[in-house]
Design an enzyme around this catalytic site. Structure first.
Site, PDB file in Angstrom:
ATOM      1  N   LYS A  60       0.821  -1.214   0.000  1.00 39.62           N
ATOM      2  CA  LYS A  60       0.000   0.000   0.000  1.00 39.62           C
ATOM      3  C   LYS A  60       0.859   1.270   0.000  1.00 39.62           C
ATOM      4  O   LYS A  60       0.433   2.309  -0.472  1.00 39.62           O
ATOM      5  CB  LYS A  60      -0.925   0.033   1.215  1.00 39.62           C
ATOM      6  CG  LYS A  60      -1.840  -1.171   1.394  1.00 39.62           C
ATOM      7  CD  LYS A  60      -2.952  -1.207   0.370  1.00 39.62           C
ATOM      8  CE  LYS A  60      -4.132  -2.077   0.764  1.00 39.62           C
ATOM      9  NZ  LYS A  60      -3.853  -3.508   0.915  1.00 39.62           N
TER      10      LYS A  60
HETATM   11  C1  LIG Z   1      -4.576  -4.671   0.575  1.00 37.75           C
HETATM   12  C2  LIG Z   1      -3.815  -5.922   0.605  1.00 37.75           C
HETATM   13  C3  LIG Z   1      -4.058  -6.955  -0.309  1.00 37.75           C
HETATM   14  C4  LIG Z   1      -5.168  -6.886  -1.333  1.00 37.75           C
HETATM   15  O1  LIG Z   1      -4.972  -5.865  -2.260  1.00 37.75           O
HETATM   16  P1  LIG Z   1      -6.164  -5.332  -3.151  1.00 37.75           P
HETATM   17  O2  LIG Z   1      -5.648  -4.177  -3.913  1.00 37.75           O
HETATM   18  O3  LIG Z   1      -7.238  -4.930  -2.158  1.00 37.75           O
HETATM   19  O4  LIG Z   1      -6.605  -6.439  -4.002  1.00 37.75           O
HETATM   20  C5  LIG Z   1      -3.238  -8.074  -0.267  1.00 37.75           C
HETATM   21  N1  LIG Z   1      -2.255  -8.193   0.643  1.00 37.75           N
HETATM   22  C6  LIG Z   1      -2.004  -7.236   1.547  1.00 37.75           C
HETATM   23  C7  LIG Z   1      -0.900  -7.430   2.519  1.00 37.75           C
HETATM   24  C8  LIG Z   1      -2.759  -6.069   1.558  1.00 37.75           C
HETATM   25  O5  LIG Z   1      -2.496  -5.101   2.447  1.00 37.75           O
END
Ligand SMILES: *Cc1c(COP(=O)(O)O)cnc(C)c1O
Length: 461
Positions: A112
């Protein structure tokens, strides 16, 4: 470059407007009117460039006149300077033809950060131009919240409120959200699951009086700018393995479909991606939808990969929009049906989705077994989300190189990793005192009026 809504009934916006707005006023998501193309020679020229330069070249055609080239270069430099790895997104080999793209070297140890750090820079630059003051409200299954807080803490013209599901995030995730001392940061523990957090957030955006009154801005993965920032590492990884001269495939641990949708955009720009494989945990609505053609919510079963404990996968709407030939009215109708819990994807659209996306799921046992087996075979300690990806990828290997996205650092989920391997992964030194820092959090009911009152009160509005 203009942005249009997936439901076809909201005004078209510029990049900066779409970034500041988040959700479209017709309830849809913004997508670019046309996807800029990168020629084979332009893609080949990315080989060996620093991550920041690739980011500039890939994102530049999407931002229109939002920033000058010089400004944009500067924002990108700042965004990635806090990462703990020179390559930003290093690629490691797991097995013959199977690679892991480590996306967890940012300040909060999950992928993120790639989007949130640059969106923080871009929003700040935009606000400095307009003199506006905004309220960011985000819903999080754990990682978006800490990444957003990290990107916006201490900023003078931004208040940031993060809704997370009470008791359903890991302790490291919770502490990353509750320990920042800056008074513009508000961590809210909601009595409900992540889908409730996301639903209340959407309700706030659909309450136009509230939305305009507090100048609400969204940073959830529905924000186009976040998707765009994630397109970049598909290019760096593919080029490192020989693109555009040979194709690669990706497997992506998915919750809200944001990360994998970024791969879809990379492909639409001209990157030769053979397969994009959706990897879900036991909350497998996307895998079921791909198999059966029926998208049906079933309630969330908490898992050891909590950032993917999602049943309403917001960004899937963008993929549907493309699969339905960009027919906003058709998408609006499906989303209306979803309020009653399910919709059926038309045969033509399903065929298009299946041409582009593979899918698979990992049970809790599969996930733990994959963490253990990968450690033995390669020495790599996977977080549970990345393990879901590696398990599903192992069922989709071919002569085309497979790249699995490693979405978080194992130390963010130490209990699950320890159960699987007996090893408790340590936090990086810069976070070692996380468990000593005091926490600040407000418990909130799953109720729109109460949430809006709290936001207004905290802002003195
Ligand atoms: C947010 C997240 C996901 C999923 O990502 P999306 O964009 O919502 O599909 C997978 N793994 C981790 C560690 C995350 O923080």
């Amino acid at each position: 470059m203009r942005y249009i809504s997936t439901r076809g009934a909201a005004p078209t916006l510029s990049f900066a407007e779409a970034m500041m707005t988040g959700l479209a006023r017709d309830g849809g998501l913004y997508v670019p009117e046309t996807v800029p193309q990168m020629a084979k020679a332009e893609i080949a020229a990315l080989a060996g460039l620093p991550y920041e330069e690739v980011a500039f070249r890939v994102m530049r055609p999407f931002i229109g006149g939002a920033f000058t080239d010089e400004e944009f270069h500067g924002l990108i430099e700042k965004a990635y300077s806090g990462f703990g790895h020179a390559a930003r997104a290093p690629l490691v080999e797991l097995a013959a033809n199977h690679f892991l793209l480590e996306l967890f070297h940012g300040p909060t140890l999950a992928f993120k950060d790639f989007a949130m750090q640059i969106i923080g820079q871009m929003m700040q630059a935009q606000l400095a131009k307009t003199g506006e003051r905004i309220t960011i409200v985000g819903a999080t299954s754990g990682d978006t919240g800490s990444a957003a807080i990290e990107a916006f803490r201490g900023l003078a013209n931004v208040d940031v409120f993060i809704l997370f599901p009470h008791g359903r995030v890991s302790e490291v995730q919770r502490r990353q959200m509750t320990t920042p001392a800056e008074t513009n940061v508000h961590a809210l523990a909601l009595d409900g699951d992540f889908d409730d957090c996301q639903a209340r957030l959407k309700d706030m955006f659909n309450d136009f009086a509230f939305r305009d009154g507090v100048r609400l801005a969204g940073v959830n993965s529905i924000n186009w700018a976040r998707v765009l920032a994630q397109v970049v590492y598909y290019f760096t990884a593919a080029v490192a393995l020989g693109a555009p001269h040979r194709p690669v495939s990706f497997t992506v641990p998915t919750g809200n479909f944001g990360d994998i949708y970024a791969g879809h955009i990379a492909r639409a720009m001209g990157l030769p991606i053979e397969r994009l494989v959706i990897a879900t945990n036991q909350n497998d609505i996307l895998d079921r939808a791909m198999r059966s053609g029926v998208y049906e919510t079933k309630g969330v079963a908490p898992s050891i990969s909590p950032s993917m404990d999602i049943q309403v996968s917001s960004n899937f709407e963008r993929a549907l929009f493309d699969a339905y030939g960009r027919d906003g009215a058709a998408v609006a109708q499906l989303m209306g049906e979803l309020k009653a819990g399910r919709f059926a994807i038309s045969q033509g659209a399903l065929q298009r989705l299946r041409e582009e996306f593979g899918s698979g799921r990992a049970s809790e046992d599969d996930t733990r077994a994959t963490i253990a087996a990968t450690l033995v075979a390669t020495g790599e300690l996977l977080c549970p989300h990345s393990a879901v990806g590696v398990k599903v990828a192992s069922e989709h290997l071919s002569e085309v190189p497979m790249i699995t996205l490693a979405t978080a650092h194992p130390a963010k989920f130490p209990d699950a990793v320890e159960t699987a391997t007996g090893i408790r992964p340590a936090l990086p030194p810069r976070m070692a005192d996380l468990f000593q820092r005091p926490e600040r959090v407000t418990r909130v009911p799953n109720d729109l009026a109460a949430l809006e009152a709290l936001v207004r009160a905290r802002k003195g509005a």
